[in-house]
Enzyme design. Sequence first.
Site, PDB file in Angstrom:
ATOM      1  N   HIS A  37       0.836  -1.209   0.000  1.00 35.38           N
ATOM      2  CA  HIS A  37       0.000   0.000   0.000  1.00 35.38           C
ATOM      3  C   HIS A  37       0.871   1.259   0.000  1.00 35.38           C
ATOM      4  O   HIS A  37       0.539   2.249  -0.641  1.00 35.38           O
ATOM      5  CB  HIS A  37      -0.908   0.022   1.233  1.00 35.38           C
ATOM      6  CG  HIS A  37      -1.830  -1.154   1.360  1.00 35.38           C
ATOM      7  ND1 HIS A  37      -1.668  -2.124   2.320  1.00 35.38           N
ATOM      8  CD2 HIS A  37      -2.937  -1.508   0.651  1.00 35.38           C
ATOM      9  CE1 HIS A  37      -2.644  -3.016   2.205  1.00 35.38           C
ATOM     10  NE2 HIS A  37      -3.419  -2.676   1.197  1.00 35.38           N
ATOM     11  N   ASP A 150      -2.811  -7.826  -7.519  1.00 37.68           N
ATOM     12  CA  ASP A 150      -4.183  -8.251  -7.807  1.00 37.68           C
ATOM     13  C   ASP A 150      -4.454  -7.976  -9.288  1.00 37.68           C
ATOM     14  O   ASP A 150      -5.220  -7.085  -9.645  1.00 37.68           O
ATOM     15  CB  ASP A 150      -5.151  -7.509  -6.883  1.00 37.68           C
ATOM     16  CG  ASP A 150      -4.859  -7.811  -5.428  1.00 37.68           C
ATOM     17  OD1 ASP A 150      -5.206  -8.902  -4.971  1.00 37.68           O
ATOM     18  OD2 ASP A 150      -4.230  -6.969  -4.753  1.00 37.68           O
ATOM     19  N   GLN A 153      -8.023  -8.047 -10.702  1.00 40.92           N
ATOM     20  CA  GLN A 153      -8.751  -6.875 -10.211  1.00 40.92           C
ATOM     21  C   GLN A 153      -8.392  -5.649 -11.046  1.00 40.92           C
ATOM     22  O   GLN A 153      -9.260  -4.872 -11.466  1.00 40.92           O
ATOM     23  CB  GLN A 153      -8.399  -6.648  -8.743  1.00 40.92           C
ATOM     24  CG  GLN A 153      -8.825  -5.312  -8.184  1.00 40.92           C
ATOM     25  CD  GLN A 153      -8.582  -5.247  -6.688  1.00 40.92           C
ATOM     26  OE1 GLN A 153      -9.293  -5.860  -5.922  1.00 40.92           O
ATOM     27  NE2 GLN A 153      -7.563  -4.510  -6.272  1.00 40.92           N
ATOM     28  N   SER A 185       0.966  -9.125   1.597  1.00 48.12           N
ATOM     29  CA  SER A 185      -0.498  -9.102   1.614  1.00 48.12           C
ATOM     30  C   SER A 185      -0.975  -8.995   3.055  1.00 48.12           C
ATOM     31  O   SER A 185      -0.331  -9.524   3.967  1.00 48.12           O
ATOM     32  CB  SER A 185      -1.022 -10.416   1.012  1.00 48.12           C
ATOM     33  OG  SER A 185      -2.372 -10.618   1.393  1.00 48.12           O
ATOM     34  N   ARG A 187      -3.269 -10.560   4.230  1.00 48.85           N
ATOM     35  CA  ARG A 187      -3.621 -11.919   4.654  1.00 48.85           C
ATOM     36  C   ARG A 187      -2.400 -12.733   5.088  1.00 48.85           C
ATOM     37  O   ARG A 187      -2.566 -13.800   5.687  1.00 48.85           O
ATOM     38  CB  ARG A 187      -4.383 -12.651   3.547  1.00 48.85           C
ATOM     39  CG  ARG A 187      -5.781 -12.075   3.320  1.00 48.85           C
ATOM     40  CD  ARG A 187      -6.624 -12.936   2.398  1.00 48.85           C
ATOM     41  NE  ARG A 187      -8.026 -12.536   2.408  1.00 48.85           N
ATOM     42  CZ  ARG A 187      -8.601 -11.737   1.511  1.00 48.85           C
ATOM     43  NH1 ARG A 187      -7.888 -11.247   0.515  1.00 48.85           N
ATOM     44  NH2 ARG A 187      -9.883 -11.425   1.611  1.00 48.85           N
TER      45      ARG A 187
HETATM   46  P1  AMP Z   1      -6.185  -4.372  -0.394  1.00 47.53           P
HETATM   47  O1  AMP Z   1      -6.131  -3.470   0.794  1.00 47.53           O
HETATM   48  O2  AMP Z   1      -5.584  -5.712  -0.176  1.00 47.53           O
HETATM   49  O3  AMP Z   1      -7.553  -4.409  -1.027  1.00 47.53           O
HETATM   50  O4  AMP Z   1      -5.242  -3.709  -1.475  1.00 47.53           O
HETATM   51  C1  AMP Z   1      -5.378  -2.349  -1.822  1.00 47.53           C
HETATM   52  C2  AMP Z   1      -4.517  -2.080  -3.016  1.00 47.53           C
HETATM   53  O5  AMP Z   1      -3.147  -2.373  -2.688  1.00 47.53           O
HETATM   54  C3  AMP Z   1      -4.855  -2.942  -4.229  1.00 47.53           C
HETATM   55  O6  AMP Z   1      -4.761  -2.144  -5.399  1.00 47.53           O
HETATM   56  C4  AMP Z   1      -3.803  -4.005  -4.184  1.00 47.53           C
HETATM   57  O7  AMP Z   1      -3.526  -4.561  -5.457  1.00 47.53           O
HETATM   58  C5  AMP Z   1      -2.622  -3.225  -3.668  1.00 47.53           C
HETATM   59  N1  AMP Z   1      -1.611  -4.135  -3.094  1.00 47.53           N
HETATM   60  C6  AMP Z   1      -1.808  -5.080  -2.145  1.00 47.53           C
HETATM   61  N2  AMP Z   1      -0.667  -5.748  -1.906  1.00 47.53           N
HETATM   62  C7  AMP Z   1       0.270  -5.237  -2.729  1.00 47.53           C
HETATM   63  C8  AMP Z   1       1.661  -5.513  -2.968  1.00 47.53           C
HETATM   64  N3  AMP Z   1       2.306  -6.464  -2.306  1.00 47.53           N
HETATM   65  N4  AMP Z   1       2.295  -4.768  -3.899  1.00 47.53           N
HETATM   66  C9  AMP Z   1       1.650  -3.801  -4.588  1.00 47.53           C
HETATM   67  N5  AMP Z   1       0.350  -3.482  -4.392  1.00 47.53           N
HETATM   68  C10 AMP Z   1      -0.330  -4.190  -3.497  1.00 47.53           C
END
Ligand code: AMP
Length: 279
Positions: A37, A150, A153, A185, A187
């Site tokens: 993020h 993602d 997405q 992530s 998760r």
């Molecule tokens: P999320 O909070 O998991 O829904 O992710 C929010 C945004 O952060 C989404 O656009 C994800 O693709 C991006 N994101 C999550 N993990 C990563 C990562 N390791 N590298 C780059 N972007 C990420």
Amino acid sequence: MEVVQTVNDVRKALLSARKSGTVIGLVPTMGALHAGHEALIEAARRKCGVVVVSIFVNPLQFGPNEDYQRYPRALVKDLGICRRHGADIVFNPSVDEMYRTPQLTFAEVTRVSEDLCGKFRPGHFRGVATVVLKLFNIVRANRAYFGEKDMQQLAVIRRMVADLNVPIEIIGVPTVREADGLAISSRNEYLNPAERRVAPVLYHALQEAAGRIRSGERDAAKVRETAMAILRAEPLMRVEYVEIVDPSEIQPLSTISGPVRIAAAVWIGGTRLIDNVGN
Ligand code: AMP
């Protein structure tokens, strides 16, 4: 940095920026912020006059047996990260604020949503596309930043924006990884130490498969089998899918003749991880 909870307040906070023609950047997130993020916020900070980070765990994109209730929530820590990485506004609405009326209208991107994660998480991308379109209409940003981690997405959102003429520029940001290759992530927090030790095998399997393409293999089934064999050798891992797809419509390919993405989803215990690489 301003923290706002309502649609009215985020619009008010953006009034002067909009009047002066300042470029507004939006980073949609579900919170539990990490280095992935941070990379999105920093990318927005470099190119936009005002950076808005949304933090909203969207119930619409979780299936009935998925982890909506236990999804990590860490608002205080998240606000510190947003502040340190240069966000100007954090939009953190409640579920009632985002869904004031029972949602009867949805954004559905057919084809792009149907394979890979779409097959195993029915309704997921409809929930994602719908909340993202709502955020675009609430914030009316000029640019929005999404992670390549993602990949499906990102493809769904790019296609929604193209098909519906949504006036926003979508920017993809490369996946941020731990030192051992594991894609970062929210998760990953669910993994116990033994599970965390095997998790990087997901990325290594994808890299091996990409290596086969680079050395000339054109048969997607063989490339796929390379990754499958590595993943199946891990007793703690259960493979949900490995696919070689075209990057824009996310359709599984049988012959490789140009740029592709190799994508996989695995379960390690009760945790589902996804990753993807290019060739
Ligand atoms: P999320 O909070 O998991 O829904 O992710 C929010 C945004 O952060 C989404 O656009 C994800 O693709 C991006 N994101 C999550 N993990 C990563 C990562 N390791 N590298 C780059 N972007 C990420």
